[in-house]
Design a protein around this motif. Structure first.
Motif, PDB file in Angstrom:
ATOM      1  N   GLN A  72      38.898  42.181  50.591  1.00  0.00           N
ATOM      2  CA  GLN A  72      37.412  42.280  50.655  1.00  0.00           C
ATOM      3  C   GLN A  72      37.140  42.177  51.342  1.00  0.00           C
ATOM      4  O   GLN A  72      37.521  40.791  52.125  1.00  0.00           O
ATOM      5  CB  GLN A  72      36.842  41.574  49.716  1.00  0.00           C
ATOM      6  N   ARG A 130      45.215  44.827  42.977  1.00  0.00           N
ATOM      7  CA  ARG A 130      45.671  43.669  44.315  1.00  0.00           C
ATOM      8  C   ARG A 130      46.752  43.745  44.461  1.00  0.00           C
ATOM      9  O   ARG A 130      47.669  43.001  45.275  1.00  0.00           O
ATOM     10  CB  ARG A 130      44.581  42.258  44.273  1.00  0.00           C
ATOM     11  N   VAL A 160      42.130  52.901  37.934  1.00  0.00           N
ATOM     12  CA  VAL A 160      41.329  52.478  39.186  1.00  0.00           C
ATOM     13  C   VAL A 160      40.100  52.319  38.664  1.00  0.00           C
ATOM     14  O   VAL A 160      39.213  51.692  39.637  1.00  0.00           O
ATOM     15  CB  VAL A 160      41.756  53.811  39.740  1.00  0.00           C
ATOM     16  N   PHE A 161      39.562  52.927  37.776  1.00  0.00           N
ATOM     17  CA  PHE A 161      37.873  52.203  37.941  1.00  0.00           C
ATOM     18  C   PHE A 161      37.164  51.477  37.304  1.00  0.00           C
ATOM     19  O   PHE A 161      36.522  51.291  37.556  1.00  0.00           O
ATOM     20  CB  PHE A 161      37.213  53.576  37.253  1.00  0.00           C
ATOM     21  N   THR A 162      38.328  50.334  37.144  1.00  0.00           N
ATOM     22  CA  THR A 162      38.684  49.557  37.262  1.00  0.00           C
ATOM     23  C   THR A 162      38.745  47.990  37.907  1.00  0.00           C
ATOM     24  O   THR A 162      38.436  47.095  37.894  1.00  0.00           O
ATOM     25  CB  THR A 162      39.229  49.116  35.545  1.00  0.00           C
ATOM     26  N   THR A 163      39.131  49.311  38.845  1.00  0.00           N
ATOM     27  CA  THR A 163      39.127  48.305  40.515  1.00  0.00           C
ATOM     28  C   THR A 163      38.372  48.792  41.563  1.00  0.00           C
ATOM     29  O   THR A 163      38.271  50.140  41.711  1.00  0.00           O
ATOM     30  CB  THR A 163      40.700  48.668  40.302  1.00  0.00           C
ATOM     31  N   ARG A 164      38.915  47.914  42.579  1.00  0.00           N
ATOM     32  CA  ARG A 164      38.343  48.246  43.521  1.00  0.00           C
ATOM     33  C   ARG A 164      39.495  49.082  44.753  1.00  0.00           C
ATOM     34  O   ARG A 164      38.934  48.800  45.821  1.00  0.00           O
ATOM     35  CB  ARG A 164      37.409  46.660  44.406  1.00  0.00           C
ATOM     36  N   ARG A 182      41.710  56.403  45.045  1.00  0.00           N
ATOM     37  CA  ARG A 182      40.884  57.073  43.612  1.00  0.00           C
ATOM     38  C   ARG A 182      40.886  58.666  44.061  1.00  0.00           C
ATOM     39  O   ARG A 182      40.818  58.950  45.469  1.00  0.00           O
ATOM     40  CB  ARG A 182      40.037  55.684  44.135  1.00  0.00           C
ATOM     41  N   ILE A 208      35.825  56.918  49.020  1.00  0.00           N
ATOM     42  CA  ILE A 208      34.292  55.897  48.997  1.00  0.00           C
ATOM     43  C   ILE A 208      34.439  54.018  48.587  1.00  0.00           C
ATOM     44  O   ILE A 208      34.443  53.956  47.709  1.00  0.00           O
ATOM     45  CB  ILE A 208      33.128  56.442  48.237  1.00  0.00           C
ATOM     46  N   GLY A 209      34.432  53.785  50.062  1.00  0.00           N
ATOM     47  CA  GLY A 209      33.718  52.613  50.300  1.00  0.00           C
ATOM     48  C   GLY A 209      32.825  51.647  50.292  1.00  0.00           C
ATOM     49  O   GLY A 209      31.537  52.037  50.968  1.00  0.00           O
ATOM     50  N   LEU A 210      32.910  51.030  49.623  1.00  0.00           N
ATOM     51  CA  LEU A 210      31.688  50.217  49.340  1.00  0.00           C
ATOM     52  C   LEU A 210      31.481  48.337  49.874  1.00  0.00           C
ATOM     53  O   LEU A 210      32.261  48.464  49.778  1.00  0.00           O
ATOM     54  CB  LEU A 210      30.957  50.724  47.964  1.00  0.00           C
ATOM     55  N   GLY A 257      41.767  56.914  34.225  1.00  0.00           N
ATOM     56  CA  GLY A 257      41.602  56.249  35.193  1.00  0.00           C
ATOM     57  C   GLY A 257      40.009  55.256  34.538  1.00  0.00           C
ATOM     58  O   GLY A 257      40.396  54.451  35.310  1.00  0.00           O
ATOM     59  N   ILE A 301      37.671  50.482  30.446  1.00  0.00           N
ATOM     60  CA  ILE A 301      36.606  50.146  30.199  1.00  0.00           C
ATOM     61  C   ILE A 301      36.143  50.089  29.025  1.00  0.00           C
ATOM     62  O   ILE A 301      36.915  50.674  28.101  1.00  0.00           O
ATOM     63  CB  ILE A 301      36.206  51.408  30.839  1.00  0.00           C
ATOM     64  N   LEU A 333      28.886  55.648  41.189  1.00  0.00           N
ATOM     65  CA  LEU A 333      27.982  56.952  42.221  1.00  0.00           C
ATOM     66  C   LEU A 333      28.216  58.507  42.222  1.00  0.00           C
ATOM     67  O   LEU A 333      29.124  58.657  41.153  1.00  0.00           O
ATOM     68  CB  LEU A 333      29.293  56.096  43.346  1.00  0.00           C
ATOM     69  N   ASP A 359      32.036  58.500  41.649  1.00  0.00           N
ATOM     70  CA  ASP A 359      33.235  57.523  41.890  1.00  0.00           C
ATOM     71  C   ASP A 359      32.497  56.462  40.642  1.00  0.00           C
ATOM     72  O   ASP A 359      31.542  56.387  40.110  1.00  0.00           O
ATOM     73  CB  ASP A 359      33.447  56.467  42.426  1.00  0.00           C
ATOM     74  N   VAL A 360      33.050  55.383  40.082  1.00  0.00           N
ATOM     75  CA  VAL A 360      32.793  54.358  39.222  1.00  0.00           C
ATOM     76  C   VAL A 360      33.917  53.732  39.853  1.00  0.00           C
ATOM     77  O   VAL A 360      35.402  52.761  40.107  1.00  0.00           O
ATOM     78  CB  VAL A 360      33.567  54.784  37.531  1.00  0.00           C
ATOM     79  N   LYS A 361      33.717  52.004  39.897  1.00  0.00           N
ATOM     80  CA  LYS A 361      33.277  50.672  40.256  1.00  0.00           C
ATOM     81  C   LYS A 361      32.912  49.382  39.344  1.00  0.00           C
ATOM     82  O   LYS A 361      32.175  49.416  39.176  1.00  0.00           O
ATOM     83  CB  LYS A 361      33.684  50.682  41.739  1.00  0.00           C
ATOM     84  N   PRO A 362      34.240  48.914  39.255  1.00  0.00           N
ATOM     85  CA  PRO A 362      33.810  47.755  38.594  1.00  0.00           C
ATOM     86  C   PRO A 362      32.838  46.789  39.479  1.00  0.00           C
ATOM     87  O   PRO A 362      33.545  46.711  40.479  1.00  0.00           O
ATOM     88  CB  PRO A 362      34.975  46.380  38.101  1.00  0.00           C
ATOM     89  N   ARG A 414      38.447  37.204  40.860  1.00  0.00           N
ATOM     90  CA  ARG A 414      39.090  38.196  41.890  1.00  0.00           C
ATOM     91  C   ARG A 414      40.752  38.814  41.288  1.00  0.00           C
ATOM     92  O   ARG A 414      41.315  37.829  41.024  1.00  0.00           O
ATOM     93  CB  ARG A 414      39.243  38.514  42.897  1.00  0.00           C
TER      94      ARG A 414
END
Lengths: 133, 133
Positions: free
Chosen positions: A22, A70, A80-84, A88, A92-94, B41, B45, B54, B122-125, B133
């Motif tokens: 991050q 990580r 994957v949607f519970t992680t960064r 995916r 899209i990076g945030l 994915g 959740i 997103l 997309d979905v992110k935590p 983390r």
């Protein structure tokens, strides 16, 4: 749904293995270099601003739905949607960054872990409380 | 850079004029309905989670670089990247929602101001502090 690049990341980071997970975990300073055609959209951005930068993580895998958070197998696999994870379906990076300097359509920023050459697709302000909007 | 829809918003909100500016300004409950192919994915959740969703704001204008924040001419025109306007070169919506219920690949959520039929990409935590983390 076609994304168009509005700019590019310039960073000393060139590969995933060498990048922090991050931006606030030791990312070096980087530049966001915007296309001249979107210059008007940057109007009002100033040093000290906290921004959300959206990027297209062009070196990510799009067929991944389960990951080790990580990269740590001891945590087990997670959706994957519970992680960064950058890997995916739509990578899209945030990134929350702090603006250090504005030079025309170039922004110098702190806390960006995206790799050199990553396309930038959007920038948004960090949203304040309801009474600050 | 091609986005693929991973799901769709089901909401009583059907037009921009009737939608709140942000999800925490009175948005009704909504459903996120995901494609079966991304079900893995979603694993992990649960009700109570705070997520970043997103979306692709498919009714937005992409040729807009200057806007009146919150549609208020008294504020003057601002660069679109200093605002949360849906009209922008890449109309990606960023929504912080709370999960109320999980039913297979359907999530019932609070605080989503996206319109009915909006594609989810997309979905992110929500990211906790470094030590979480």
């Amino acid at each position: 749904m076609d994304l168009v690049a509005i700019g590019t990341v310039e960073s000393p980071l060139t590969d995933r293995a060498g990048a922090p997970k991050q931006g606030d975990e030791g990312a070096p300073e980087a530049w966001l270099v915007f296309a001249e055609r979107v210059a008007d959209g940057l109007d009002g951005i100033a040093a000290g601003d906290e921004l959300l930068v959206l990027t297209w993580l062009d070196r990510a895998a799009r067929d991944v739905l389960k990951v080790y958070p990580r990269g740590d197998p001891a945590r087990g696999e997670h959706g994957v949607f519970t992680t960064r994870s950058p890997d995916r379906p739509n990578p899209i990076g945030l990134h929350r960054v702090r603006v250090l300097d504005v030079d025309g359509t170039r922004l110098r920023v702190a806390n960006l872990e995206a790799l050199d050459g990553t396309p930038v697709v959007d920038v948004k302000p960090v949203l304040g409380g309801i009474d600050e909007r």
